[in-house]
Design a protein around this motif. Sequence first.
Motif, PDB file in Angstrom:
ATOM      1  N   ALA A  90       1.022  -1.068   0.025  1.00  0.00           N
ATOM      2  CA  ALA A  90      -0.106   0.099  -0.093  1.00  0.00           C
ATOM      3  C   ALA A  90       0.898   1.372  -0.063  1.00  0.00           C
ATOM      4  N   TYR A  91       2.051   1.352   0.682  1.00  0.00           N
ATOM      5  CA  TYR A  91       2.847   2.491   0.840  1.00  0.00           C
ATOM      6  C   TYR A  91       3.416   2.543  -0.334  1.00  0.00           C
ATOM      7  N   GLY A  92       3.933   1.238  -1.183  1.00  0.00           N
ATOM      8  CA  GLY A  92       4.406   1.378  -2.388  1.00  0.00           C
ATOM      9  C   GLY A  92       3.476   1.995  -3.467  1.00  0.00           C
ATOM     10  N   ILE A  93       2.404   1.859  -3.418  1.00  0.00           N
ATOM     11  CA  ILE A  93       1.914   2.596  -4.458  1.00  0.00           C
ATOM     12  C   ILE A  93       1.493   4.085  -4.087  1.00  0.00           C
ATOM     13  N   GLY A  94       1.921   4.515  -3.112  1.00  0.00           N
ATOM     14  CA  GLY A  94       1.911   5.818  -2.786  1.00  0.00           C
ATOM     15  C   GLY A  94       0.772   6.298  -1.911  1.00  0.00           C
ATOM     16  N   CYS A  95       0.185   5.312  -0.886  1.00  0.00           N
ATOM     17  CA  CYS A  95      -0.414   5.756   0.108  1.00  0.00           C
ATOM     18  C   CYS A  95       0.065   6.423   1.342  1.00  0.00           C
ATOM     19  N   THR A  96      -0.600   7.404   1.890  1.00  0.00           N
ATOM     20  CA  THR A  96      -0.246   7.999   3.027  1.00  0.00           C
ATOM     21  C   THR A  96      -0.521   7.012   4.226  1.00  0.00           C
ATOM     22  N   THR A  97       0.078   7.565   5.625  1.00  0.00           N
ATOM     23  CA  THR A  97      -0.189   6.773   6.444  1.00  0.00           C
ATOM     24  C   THR A  97      -1.791   6.483   6.814  1.00  0.00           C
ATOM     25  N   TRP A  98      -2.548   7.532   6.546  1.00  0.00           N
ATOM     26  CA  TRP A  98      -3.919   7.618   6.911  1.00  0.00           C
ATOM     27  C   TRP A  98      -4.618   6.724   5.844  1.00  0.00           C
ATOM     28  N   GLU A  99      -4.146   6.518   4.640  1.00  0.00           N
ATOM     29  CA  GLU A  99      -4.794   5.731   3.634  1.00  0.00           C
ATOM     30  C   GLU A  99      -4.445   4.308   4.014  1.00  0.00           C
ATOM     31  N   VAL A 100      -3.209   4.066   4.592  1.00  0.00           N
ATOM     32  CA  VAL A 100      -3.018   2.522   4.630  1.00  0.00           C
ATOM     33  C   VAL A 100      -3.925   2.087   5.823  1.00  0.00           C
ATOM     34  N   VAL A 101      -3.984   2.973   6.933  1.00  0.00           N
ATOM     35  CA  VAL A 101      -4.778   2.721   8.049  1.00  0.00           C
ATOM     36  C   VAL A 101      -6.147   2.434   7.590  1.00  0.00           C
ATOM     37  N   ARG A 102      -6.741   3.482   7.076  1.00  0.00           N
ATOM     38  CA  ARG A 102      -8.092   3.289   6.603  1.00  0.00           C
ATOM     39  C   ARG A 102      -8.467   2.179   5.626  1.00  0.00           C
ATOM     40  N   HIS A 103      -7.690   2.001   4.690  1.00  0.00           N
ATOM     41  CA  HIS A 103      -8.125   1.221   3.689  1.00  0.00           C
ATOM     42  C   HIS A 103      -7.437  -0.323   3.734  1.00  0.00           C
ATOM     43  N   VAL A 104      -6.260  -0.436   4.517  1.00  0.00           N
ATOM     44  CA  VAL A 104      -5.536  -1.413   4.541  1.00  0.00           C
ATOM     45  C   VAL A 104      -5.855  -2.162   6.020  1.00  0.00           C
TER      46      VAL A 104
END
Lengths: 325, 297
Positions: free
Chosen positions: A216-230
């Motif tokens: 998730a981080y690898g495709i450019g997600c922010t920490t918030w997006e990783v937390v929220r969507h993963v």
Amino acid sequence: MTALTQSVALARESGVAPRTAPSKTGDRLFQGLSYASALLVLLVLAGILGSIIYGAWPAFTEFGFGFLTSSAWNIGTEQFGALPAIIGTVAAALLALVIGVPISLGIAIYLTQLCPGWARKPVAMTIELLASVPSIIYGMWGLFVFAPLFARFVQVPVSNLVEGMPIVGTILYARIPSGVGVLTAGIILAIMIVPFVASITRDMLDQIPTVLRESAYGIGCTTWEVVRHVLVPQASVSIIGAIMLGLGRALGETMAVTFVIGNANRLSASIFDPGSTIASRIANEFNEADGLQLSSLMALGCLLFIITFFVLIIARLLVRRAKVA
Amino acid sequence: MDATNPITATGRTPAVSRVRSSRRVADRILIVASTLATLLGIVVLGSILLMLIVEGVKGFTPTLLTAPTPGPGSEGGGIANAILGSLVMTFIGIVIATPIGLMAGTFLAEYGKTSKIADVIRFLNDVLLSAPSILIGLFVYTLMVRPMGTYSGWAGAVALAIIAVPVIVRTTEDMLRLVPGPMREAGAALGAPRSLVIRAITWRAASAGIVTGIILALARIAGETAPLLFTALNNNSWFNANLLGGVPNLPVMIYQFALSPYPNWQSLAWAGALLITVTILALSVTARFVIKEQRQR
């Protein structure tokens, strides 16, 4: 097999008695004892329920279902009802969740995603030590440290602000801004459930494969997006379980609540006003009670048993094998 | 994970950012909020400890550890009777709970395993682990105080034991499960009966973990107040050697004295609170270190 026969024959020849199999009795005794001990756990649980129902019986037969809906608590006329205590218990526990859950999730996210490696262990340990502080100490802290500050900086300003407003003016108005009340109890309970919910959530987040997070981080997600969507979708069931576990604790917590809830027997529409919970009422009155009052307190205990066990069973089904608190 | 996230890792935005500002704001809010949540937890623990030290040290008088609790409104005295009562009841509670918890945990890990009855017991043990302790007080009141006609240290100890058992069951089972199967098989191959394999091999291999469970249980019951309210109660003098009648104990003493109007009682309550908290935190920290050692083995 032949080797065994030979060695037995050899032992006979040399005059040494062959080694016999050890007695089965000791083995069976040990197994039986361990089985009995395990069954004792079931027996204790059944005993708790049985003894409380036994003690509560007179109140249940006297008041019937009216016990649940009556808000009377009159020792002189022997009229008792559970409604204020039930509402107080549920209100304080729900307030605790509303305040405590975001804090717990924040701590879990901080510990698993943001905390620098060297600080992770000491910070995690500090948070977990909050769980070992006895509830009576939380009660003292709540009453002597938190309540005065809360009265001065929250209750008084907020009451002045909302006075006369519709709805908010009722819910958030403190007639006597003493610092104690249902909301104070909710805040103290929130602090008490934070370490449990945070530590279970952290374990669940840690169990999510790193690959998921890293991609998730690898495709450019922010920490918030990783937390929220993963992370949250992966762990959601367990997190809800952890929250239910916290709810179970908050519902049954006694001493801390007894210190800060104000122990009023009537219902109030304001969360700044004193109230009581099932547990705090039992703690306050049980030793001086007898007859129908004692039985009514037992009946309150029975209700608490049913509510918390229902919540805890759901929680345990959701969080399989969470760690020991 | 820091390395995979350049924004948080460097703490500043790259010169040319391809991240939309709304996404960045959401991210920043999360980071600030979760850091604040963690700080809040640390501040609360610090504040509790500070309060206990500031108020508790004032209560440390020369007679604190030698004299019994004074009567209402009188000066002097100490909390020696409450400390002794707590020690005695906690000790008896642990002595009752340890064999039961150890054997029940052994059953779950070694005999019951995945059988239905073991699953049920494991599940209900977990429920009992978080059951409200005041209900256990009510249970023991009905079971012992009422039939015996008097509050007693025995009832208090039994109530504490009921709280300690699920903790010990749980840690014992977890720790026994960490012992590798081949060790048991090696024991069985030598002809040792199952009970001997368990006692001489599995228990020994898991000993540090089992001891941790007992320490955790100790830390848990040492501060329990609610189950003692209706079982051991409290009194303001030395207790009977047969533990019948009210047995003074630290938690109930703290509860009664802290809410009393007498300054001397209040200061004794603070001293007791400091003592009990420091003891419990020390036990918890010890348990954590022992368990770490076991897991690494």
